[in-house]
Design a protein around this motif. Structure first.
Motif, PDB file in Angstrom:
ATOM      1  N   GLY A 141       7.886  11.054   3.609  1.00  0.00           N
ATOM      2  CA  GLY A 141       9.069  11.867   3.352  1.00  0.00           C
ATOM      3  C   GLY A 141       8.784  13.297   2.965  1.00  0.00           C
ATOM      4  N   GLU A 142       7.514  13.655   2.864  1.00  0.00           N
ATOM      5  CA  GLU A 142       7.159  15.018   2.453  1.00  0.00           C
ATOM      6  C   GLU A 142       7.349  15.978   3.618  1.00  0.00           C
ATOM      7  N   LYS A 143       8.050  17.059   3.375  1.00  0.00           N
ATOM      8  CA  LYS A 143       8.302  18.062   4.408  1.00  0.00           C
ATOM      9  C   LYS A 143       7.144  19.046   4.483  1.00  0.00           C
ATOM     10  N   ASP A 144       7.045  19.734   5.622  1.00  0.00           N
ATOM     11  CA  ASP A 144       6.020  20.790   5.763  1.00  0.00           C
ATOM     12  C   ASP A 144       6.392  22.003   4.914  1.00  0.00           C
ATOM     13  N   ILE A 158       0.834  -1.208   0.000  1.00  0.00           N
ATOM     14  CA  ILE A 158       0.000   0.000   0.000  1.00  0.00           C
ATOM     15  C   ILE A 158       0.868   1.258   0.000  1.00  0.00           C
ATOM     16  N   ALA A 159       1.963   1.230   0.767  1.00  0.00           N
ATOM     17  CA  ALA A 159       2.852   2.389   0.817  1.00  0.00           C
ATOM     18  C   ALA A 159       3.500   2.631  -0.542  1.00  0.00           C
ATOM     19  N   ALA A 160       3.907   1.566  -1.221  1.00  0.00           N
ATOM     20  CA  ALA A 160       4.543   1.697  -2.532  1.00  0.00           C
ATOM     21  C   ALA A 160       3.557   2.225  -3.576  1.00  0.00           C
ATOM     22  N   LEU A 161       2.318   1.780  -3.483  1.00  0.00           N
ATOM     23  CA  LEU A 161       1.315   2.183  -4.468  1.00  0.00           C
ATOM     24  C   LEU A 161       0.823   3.613  -4.260  1.00  0.00           C
ATOM     25  N   PHE A 162       0.640   3.997  -2.986  1.00  0.00           N
ATOM     26  CA  PHE A 162      -0.022   5.281  -2.711  1.00  0.00           C
ATOM     27  C   PHE A 162       0.851   6.308  -1.995  1.00  0.00           C
ATOM     28  N   ARG A 163       1.971   5.873  -1.388  1.00  0.00           N
ATOM     29  CA  ARG A 163       2.920   6.770  -0.720  1.00  0.00           C
ATOM     30  C   ARG A 163       2.345   7.459   0.518  1.00  0.00           C
ATOM     31  N   TYR A 164       1.337   6.855   1.120  1.00  0.00           N
ATOM     32  CA  TYR A 164       0.776   7.391   2.358  1.00  0.00           C
ATOM     33  C   TYR A 164       1.023   6.386   3.485  1.00  0.00           C
ATOM     34  N   SER A 165       1.832   6.792   4.473  1.00  0.00           N
ATOM     35  CA  SER A 165       2.123   5.907   5.595  1.00  0.00           C
ATOM     36  C   SER A 165       0.859   5.562   6.379  1.00  0.00           C
ATOM     37  N   SER A 166       0.002   6.551   6.589  1.00  0.00           N
ATOM     38  CA  SER A 166      -1.210   6.328   7.372  1.00  0.00           C
ATOM     39  C   SER A 166      -2.153   5.345   6.682  1.00  0.00           C
ATOM     40  N   LEU A 167      -2.313   5.485   5.389  1.00  0.00           N
ATOM     41  CA  LEU A 167      -3.185   4.570   4.644  1.00  0.00           C
ATOM     42  C   LEU A 167      -2.637   3.152   4.690  1.00  0.00           C
ATOM     43  N   ALA A 168      -1.331   3.019   4.530  1.00  0.00           N
ATOM     44  CA  ALA A 168      -0.697   1.694   4.593  1.00  0.00           C
ATOM     45  C   ALA A 168      -0.908   1.064   5.966  1.00  0.00           C
ATOM     46  N   ALA A 169      -0.775   1.875   7.012  1.00  0.00           N
ATOM     47  CA  ALA A 169      -0.962   1.367   8.370  1.00  0.00           C
ATOM     48  C   ALA A 169      -2.401   0.913   8.590  1.00  0.00           C
ATOM     49  N   LEU A 170      -3.350   1.710   8.163  1.00  0.00           N
ATOM     50  CA  LEU A 170      -4.756   1.390   8.403  1.00  0.00           C
ATOM     51  C   LEU A 170      -5.178   0.124   7.659  1.00  0.00           C
ATOM     52  N   VAL A 171      -4.772   0.006   6.416  1.00  0.00           N
ATOM     53  CA  VAL A 171      -5.137  -1.185   5.642  1.00  0.00           C
ATOM     54  C   VAL A 171      -4.487  -2.432   6.229  1.00  0.00           C
ATOM     55  N   GLN A 181      -9.384  11.778   7.916  1.00  0.00           N
ATOM     56  CA  GLN A 181     -10.021  12.979   7.390  1.00  0.00           C
ATOM     57  C   GLN A 181      -9.127  13.656   6.360  1.00  0.00           C
ATOM     58  N   ALA A 182      -7.816  13.688   6.636  1.00  0.00           N
ATOM     59  CA  ALA A 182      -6.878  14.300   5.692  1.00  0.00           C
ATOM     60  C   ALA A 182      -6.817  13.514   4.390  1.00  0.00           C
ATOM     61  N   LEU A 183      -6.887  12.197   4.487  1.00  0.00           N
ATOM     62  CA  LEU A 183      -6.900  11.366   3.280  1.00  0.00           C
ATOM     63  C   LEU A 183      -8.141  11.669   2.439  1.00  0.00           C
ATOM     64  N   LEU A 184      -9.276  11.795   3.109  1.00  0.00           N
ATOM     65  CA  LEU A 184     -10.522  12.094   2.407  1.00  0.00           C
ATOM     66  C   LEU A 184     -10.494  13.495   1.783  1.00  0.00           C
ATOM     67  N   ASN A 185      -9.790  14.416   2.472  1.00  0.00           N
ATOM     68  CA  ASN A 185      -9.712  15.798   1.974  1.00  0.00           C
ATOM     69  C   ASN A 185      -8.605  16.001   0.952  1.00  0.00           C
ATOM     70  N   GLY A 186      -7.741  14.988   0.807  1.00  0.00           N
ATOM     71  CA  GLY A 186      -6.611  15.117  -0.107  1.00  0.00           C
ATOM     72  C   GLY A 186      -5.482  15.972   0.438  1.00  0.00           C
ATOM     73  N   THR A 187      -5.429  16.132   1.767  1.00  0.00           N
ATOM     74  CA  THR A 187      -4.396  16.976   2.374  1.00  0.00           C
ATOM     75  C   THR A 187      -3.362  16.178   3.172  1.00  0.00           C
ATOM     76  N   GLU A 188      -3.486  14.868   3.193  1.00  0.00           N
ATOM     77  CA  GLU A 188      -2.529  14.029   3.929  1.00  0.00           C
ATOM     78  C   GLU A 188      -1.161  14.102   3.251  1.00  0.00           C
ATOM     79  N   LYS A 189      -0.117  14.259   4.071  1.00  0.00           N
ATOM     80  CA  LYS A 189       1.238  14.342   3.531  1.00  0.00           C
ATOM     81  C   LYS A 189       1.754  12.954   3.181  1.00  0.00           C
ATOM     82  N   LYS A 190       2.497  12.877   2.098  1.00  0.00           N
ATOM     83  CA  LYS A 190       3.049  11.601   1.657  1.00  0.00           C
ATOM     84  C   LYS A 190       4.344  11.299   2.418  1.00  0.00           C
TER      85      LYS A 190
END
Length: 197
Positions: A194-197, A132-145, A183-192
């Motif tokens: 390695g992404e910095k602020d 999941i992390a390789a496909l979408f680059r979201y740590s939170s999504l990978a963890a939840l799935v 919520q951030a994933l649904l809003n499209g604001t979740e950071k990928k």
């Protein structure tokens, strides 16, 4: 009963030692509770620090889950105590008594607990996380799935009922702790990753 209680309490206290905060202090990095996502975990340490600090944090949080459960197993304690030891270590990371009960989200510690409960289930869960992390680059999504599927992996592998219920509890709490990420994933604001602020 006394040994069981001591192991469970010790597991919570061991889990309460924040690898992220200790590592950042030792390496002169910003407090992860005050920077980035403000989460004291490996992903945020990578964001506010560097890969070395994040790797140390990840290993430390992982071992917090492994060691108390392995100790309970080596002492020959029953599956209920083994399950509670893992859950206590996990809760210690989330609500650490040494850091004002403000801890991380528990992914690395939860995976450490899962290793001690069932290494085949861990391999399947980590494989899911990596995919999941390789496909979408979201740590939170990978963890939840991956955590959502972990109880099914344990059930398929025939884990004791106490361990299965322990993992179900870990999964529910993980989703609770990731409400903001959801919520951030649904809003499209979740950071990928390695992404910095």
């Amino acid at each position: 009963m006394i040994i069981d209680a001591v192991i469970i309490i010790a597991a919570y206290l061991f889990g309460s030692v924040s690898a992220a905060i200790v590592t950042c202090r030792a390496m002169g990095l910003p407090d992860p509770r005050n920077e980035g996502s403000r989460n004291p975990g490996a992903t945020n340490v990578l964001r506010v620090g560097n890969r070395t600090a994040a790797g140390i944090t990840l290993l430390g949080d992982f071992l917090k889950g492994v060691i108390p459960v392995v100790l309970a197993v080596l002492l020959g304690l029953d599956p209920v105590t083994v399950a509670l030891a893992g859950l206590a270590a996990f809760l210690g990371h989330l609500y650490p008594v040494f850091f004002g009960f403000q801890g991380g989200k528990g992914v690395a510690t939860g995976l450490g607990v899962l290793l001690a409960w069932s290494w085949p289930a861990l391999l399947l869960t980590v494989g899911t996380w990596l995919l999941i992390a390789a496909l979408f680059r979201y740590s939170s999504l990978a963890a939840l799935v991956s955590f959502l599927l972990a109880p099914f992996y344990l059930a398929y592998l025939g884990a004791p009922q106490a361990i299965l219920f322990g993992m179900l509890a870990v999964t529910v709490i993980t989703f609770w702790r990731h409400q903001g990420n959801l919520q951030a994933l649904l809003n499209g604001t979740e950071k990928k990753i390695g992404e910095k602020d």
